[in-house]
Design a protein around this motif. Structure first.
Motif, PDB file in Angstrom:
ATOM      1  N   ALA A 115       4.842   7.391   6.452  1.00 19.25           N
ATOM      2  CA  ALA A 115       6.022   6.793   5.817  1.00 19.25           C
ATOM      3  C   ALA A 115       6.478   7.776   4.733  1.00 19.25           C
ATOM      4  O   ALA A 115       7.152   8.755   5.028  1.00 19.25           O
ATOM      5  N   THR A 116       6.060   7.575   3.487  1.00 19.24           N
ATOM      6  CA  THR A 116       6.467   8.500   2.408  1.00 19.24           C
ATOM      7  C   THR A 116       5.625   9.780   2.389  1.00 19.24           C
ATOM      8  O   THR A 116       5.975  10.736   1.696  1.00 19.24           O
TER       9      THR A 116
ATOM     10  N   ARG B 148      -5.886   1.609  10.230  1.00 18.50           N
ATOM     11  CA  ARG B 148      -5.320   1.894  11.560  1.00 18.50           C
ATOM     12  C   ARG B 148      -5.516   3.361  11.950  1.00 18.50           C
ATOM     13  O   ARG B 148      -5.557   3.688  13.137  1.00 18.50           O
TER      14      ARG B 148
ATOM     15  N   LEU C  56       2.376   4.561  -2.705  1.00 22.27           N
ATOM     16  CA  LEU C  56       2.669   4.047  -1.365  1.00 22.27           C
ATOM     17  C   LEU C  56       4.153   3.715  -1.252  1.00 22.27           C
ATOM     18  O   LEU C  56       4.843   3.620  -2.263  1.00 22.27           O
TER      19      LEU C  56
ATOM     20  N   VAL D  26      10.422  -2.703   6.873  1.00 26.55           N
ATOM     21  CA  VAL D  26      10.317  -2.997   8.312  1.00 26.55           C
ATOM     22  C   VAL D  26       9.001  -2.407   8.790  1.00 26.55           C
ATOM     23  O   VAL D  26       8.848  -1.186   8.873  1.00 26.55           O
TER      24      VAL D  26
ATOM     25  N   ASP E 185      -3.385   9.668  10.899  1.00 27.62           N
ATOM     26  CA  ASP E 185      -3.069   8.274  10.593  1.00 27.62           C
ATOM     27  C   ASP E 185      -2.120   7.756  11.658  1.00 27.62           C
ATOM     28  O   ASP E 185      -1.581   8.538  12.439  1.00 27.62           O
TER      29      ASP E 185
ATOM     30  N   GLY F   8       2.710   9.974   1.065  1.00 24.55           N
ATOM     31  CA  GLY F   8       1.845   9.960  -0.127  1.00 24.55           C
ATOM     32  C   GLY F   8       0.366   9.851   0.214  1.00 24.55           C
ATOM     33  O   GLY F   8      -0.472  10.528  -0.393  1.00 24.55           O
TER      34      GLY F   8
ATOM     35  N   VAL G 280       0.789   5.984  11.052  1.00 26.09           N
ATOM     36  CA  VAL G 280       2.181   6.106  10.614  1.00 26.09           C
ATOM     37  C   VAL G 280       2.277   7.026   9.407  1.00 26.09           C
ATOM     38  O   VAL G 280       1.458   6.929   8.501  1.00 26.09           O
TER      39      VAL G 280
HETATM   40  P1  AMP Z   1       2.744   6.597   3.224  1.00 26.98           P
HETATM   41  O1  AMP Z   1       1.691   6.966   2.235  1.00 26.98           O
HETATM   42  O2  AMP Z   1       3.962   6.055   2.535  1.00 26.98           O
HETATM   43  O3  AMP Z   1       3.081   7.689   4.205  1.00 26.98           O
HETATM   44  O4  AMP Z   1       2.209   5.365   4.027  1.00 26.98           O
HETATM   45  C1  AMP Z   1       1.391   5.546   5.067  1.00 26.98           C
HETATM   46  C2  AMP Z   1       0.468   4.392   5.250  1.00 26.98           C
HETATM   47  O5  AMP Z   1       1.071   3.117   5.094  1.00 26.98           O
HETATM   48  C3  AMP Z   1      -0.035   4.458   6.626  1.00 26.98           C
HETATM   49  O6  AMP Z   1      -1.418   4.207   6.612  1.00 26.98           O
HETATM   50  C4  AMP Z   1       0.716   3.394   7.374  1.00 26.98           C
HETATM   51  O7  AMP Z   1      -0.160   2.725   8.222  1.00 26.98           O
HETATM   52  C5  AMP Z   1       1.264   2.466   6.328  1.00 26.98           C
HETATM   53  N1  AMP Z   1       2.690   2.186   6.421  1.00 26.98           N
HETATM   54  C6  AMP Z   1       3.622   2.494   5.493  1.00 26.98           C
HETATM   55  N2  AMP Z   1       4.827   2.066   5.835  1.00 26.98           N
HETATM   56  C7  AMP Z   1       4.691   1.469   7.028  1.00 26.98           C
HETATM   57  C8  AMP Z   1       5.593   0.823   7.916  1.00 26.98           C
HETATM   58  N3  AMP Z   1       6.890   0.705   7.640  1.00 26.98           N
HETATM   59  N4  AMP Z   1       5.099   0.341   9.065  1.00 26.98           N
HETATM   60  C9  AMP Z   1       3.771   0.451   9.353  1.00 26.98           C
HETATM   61  N5  AMP Z   1       2.881   1.044   8.548  1.00 26.98           N
HETATM   62  C10 AMP Z   1       3.322   1.547   7.398  1.00 26.98           C
END
Ligand code: AMP
Length: 176
Positions: free
Chosen positions: A128-129, A64, A100, A25, A124, A131, A126
């Motif tokens: 999410a994980t 972003r 990711l 999502v 950043d 990573g 968002v």
């Molecule tokens: P992460 O490394 O998993 O924390 O992913 C972070 C990066 O992925 C950020 O640059 C976010 O912009 C993008 N991202 C990951 N999941 C989503 C999501 N569900 N909605 C929007 N952006 C996301």
């Protein structure tokens, strides 16, 4: 932080199911960016959220993250350091691979982007994980700078990204 204020921001974020892959999502921030009052409020609240961190350089993640990181750096009187996907930066680079939510990737920064001991805030849109942010922290530390914290507009709490950033200061305006 005032809950009514973040409610305005929450309402300006759109859920897009199954983007970019089935089961994800995607949190689409473009309605927030396109709304002058919401975007300004987001930046005011992010600046407030980071006011105590004494930041020298905002280190922001393509693409972003640049939107929030650039505006935030200007507001808090910090410099701006871009972190990019491989092959985009023209000068000598340091690089780090990471996982990711949907795939694997790598991030790069210029070797001379941060002076040793600089106070860096990783930004950043968002988390999410976690990573990506963790990989960026490692790059910052590889250059001898200090990660004073991580700042995000939005945190996907259920993915427990904070866990991957254990030991770091992690701040977010909105949590889902
Ligand atoms: P992460 O490394 O998993 O924390 O992913 C972070 C990066 O992925 C950020 O640059 C976010 O912009 C993008 N991202 C990951 N999941 C989503 C999501 N569900 N909605 C929007 N952006 C996301």
């Amino acid at each position: 932080m005032d809950q009514d204020q973040t409610a305005v921001l929450r309402a300006a974020i759109r859920d897009v199911p199954d983007f970019p892959k089935p089961g994800i999502v995607f949190k689409d921030i473009t309605p927030l960016l396109g709304d002058p009052a919401a975007f300004r409020l987001a930046m005011e609240l992010m600046a407030e959220m980071c006011a105590d961190l004494k930041v020298d350089q905002v280190v922001a993640i393509e693409s972003r993250g640049f939107i929030f990181g650039g505006a935030l750096a200007d507001r808090i009187g910090a410099g701006f350091v871009p972190v990019r996907k491989p092959g985009k930066l023209p000068w000598r680079r340091v690089s780090r691979a990471y996982d990711l939510e949907y795939g694997t990737d790598a991030v790069e920064m210029h070797q001379d982007a941060l002076r040793p001991g600089a106070r860096a805030l990783v930004v950043d849109d968002v988390i999410a994980t976690g990573g990506t942010a963790r990989a960026v922290s490692h790059l910052v530390e590889q250059l001898g700078a200090h990660v004073v914290g991580h700042a995000f507009l939005l945190e996907l709490s259920f993915l427990q990204g904070r866990g991957r950033l254990a030991g770091y200061e992690v701040r977010s305006l909105i949590r889902f």
